[in-house]
Design a protein around this motif. Structure first.
Motif: not given
Length: 426
Positions: A299-300, A302-304, A306, A383-385, A405, A407
């Motif tokens: 999760r982390t 994948m968020a990084l 974006l 915007g939410e994983v 995710v 975007f």
């Protein structure tokens, strides 16, 4: 009353009598054998109490020695005798069930498929049988007729028999589903109210996480067909836990009660089911925690990815943190219609292994993934994983999870996806 019907009832009641030392308890005689009723409780997981009982015949010889129930039926010399014995057992069970005055519970009765079809062809006898049962105080909506799934498929007239039985108000249970040549098409056509799963499925699920998931999905499909699902043959707490995890509705087996002449009280809560529910609460929480701990790095990462993508960086650079994680398989980008954009990115030094058998699935070309849960869920929460449940990926036919995710990039909607191996958990 039709003379044939009257003769049939006279013969049945002539073979039955109350047991001398137990008023209200009935037995029957067939040839030189004595028949008695035993009942095994069927519990509902949500209600935690018996909601039904399966009637089972017990056979003894003239000296009182127990015989296999099959022994009585193997000695039958003609179809007419088969019909008589089948009816005798059912009438005996109904009497012994009604005498114990257990309210609001089903009585499950096994019926030979050939006898089931035969009864439907004789409307007057069927009508009289219904009247006898109701006069004894048992409404037809509390009767569940069990028919073996593999045998019934051999008779084309079975569906007509089902329609005739349904008009009486009874329920139908399809027995031993999952064994032999089980077919969901029969479920759709016959629409049984209850489907009893073969114990073989439970045994396989006990030794394989994958088979446990298969059983869960099978239960879900049966629910979609409008059937309650009953799992029989449960002998241990661990097997009961598997049944609860699979969302089984009804359970039966030695773990909950052995067949006996006396019925358990309908309001009796099962200590085992209480124990299993407590274990479910604990293991569900622990399992969720382990799952979240395992997927958190994905999760982390994948968020990084974006911000670099929105800044126009290359996919490989943006997904560098994800691709370094243990178990990471690949990253890929989808457009707003679920089509792949550009090439997939794999971890450094990794060549995506593909079995030749699945090579056509590796050449994605103009493939669209718009129906995939990871795509639809990402679009629903931009915007939410998102993380999927484990599934069989078409990228090499492996068990994996997909982290995704959605975007905005240059005014266009994109979905970033990363697959991670989940087979290590098997």
């Amino acid at each position: 009353m039709n003379p044939e019907v009257e003769q049939m009832l006279t013969a049945l009641y002539g073979a039955m009598a109350e047991e001398p030392d137990q008023p209200g308890r009935w037995q029957a005689r067939h040839a030189d054998q004595v028949l008695r009723s035993h009942f095994q409780p069927i519990y509902s997981f949500p209600h935690r109490r018996p909601v039904g009982y399966e009637a089972l015949i017990r056979v003894s010889d003239a000296q009182g020695q127990a015989l296999s129930p099959l022994h009585a039926f193997e000695r039958v010399g003609s179809f007419e005798e088969q019909v008589h014995l089948d009816r005798l057992c059912r009438l005996l069970h109904v009497h012994n069930f009604v005498e114990q005055r257990i309210p609001d519970c089903w009585l499950f009765l096994n019926v030979h498929p050939a006898v089931f079809v035969h009864a439907a062809r004789h409307a007057e006898m069927l009508t009289q049988a219904v009247e006898v049962v109701q006069q004894l105080g048992l409404p037809m909506n509390r009767l569940v007729f069990e028919v073996t799934e593999d045998v019934m498929a051999q008779d084309e007239k079975f569906e007509h028999a089902v329609e005739a039985a349904r008009r009486t108000g009874c329920l139908l249970a399809l027995d031993d589903f999952g064994a032999g040549h089980s077919n969901f098409d029969r479920i759709w056509r016959i629409k049984p109210e209850i489907v009893k799963l073969d114990r073989g499925l439970l045994q396989q699920a006990s030794h394989s996480h994958r088979m446990a998931r298969v059983m869960t999905h099978m239960v879900s499909l049966l629910h979609e067909c409008g059937a309650l699902v009953l799992l029989e043959g449960i002998e241990t707490r661990e097997e009961a836990q598997l049944a609860l995890d699979a969302d089984i509705d009804l359970v039966q087996g030695y773990a909950f009660g052995r067949p006996q002449a006396d019925l358990r009280a309908a309001g009796e809560i099962s200590p085992l089911i209480e124990d299993v529910w407590e274990l479910f609460d604990a293991t569900h929480l622990q399992g969720r925690q382990r799952y979240e701990e395992r997927v958190a790095p994905y999760r982390t990462a994948m968020a990084l990815a974006l911000l670099p993508l929105q800044q126009g960086r290359e996919l490989r650079v943006a997904c560098e943190a994800f691709l370094r994680l243990q178990g990471a398989q690949l990253c890929y980008l989808l457009d707003e219609q679920g089509r792949e954009l550009g090439l997939r990115e794999l971890p450094d030094g990794v060549v995506q292994a593909t079995e030749e058998r699945f090579a056509p699935l590796e050449r994605a070309g103009d493939a669209r993934w718009a129906r995939r849960p990871y795509f639809r869920r990402a679009l629903a929460s931009i915007g939410e994983v998102q993380v999927t449940r484990p599934y069989l990926s078409l990228h090499g036919a492996r068990l994996c999870i997909t982290v995704s995710v959605a975007f905005w990039q240059d005014g266009r909607l994109r979905v970033l996806c990363g697959d991670a191996d989940w087979g290590q958990a098997e």
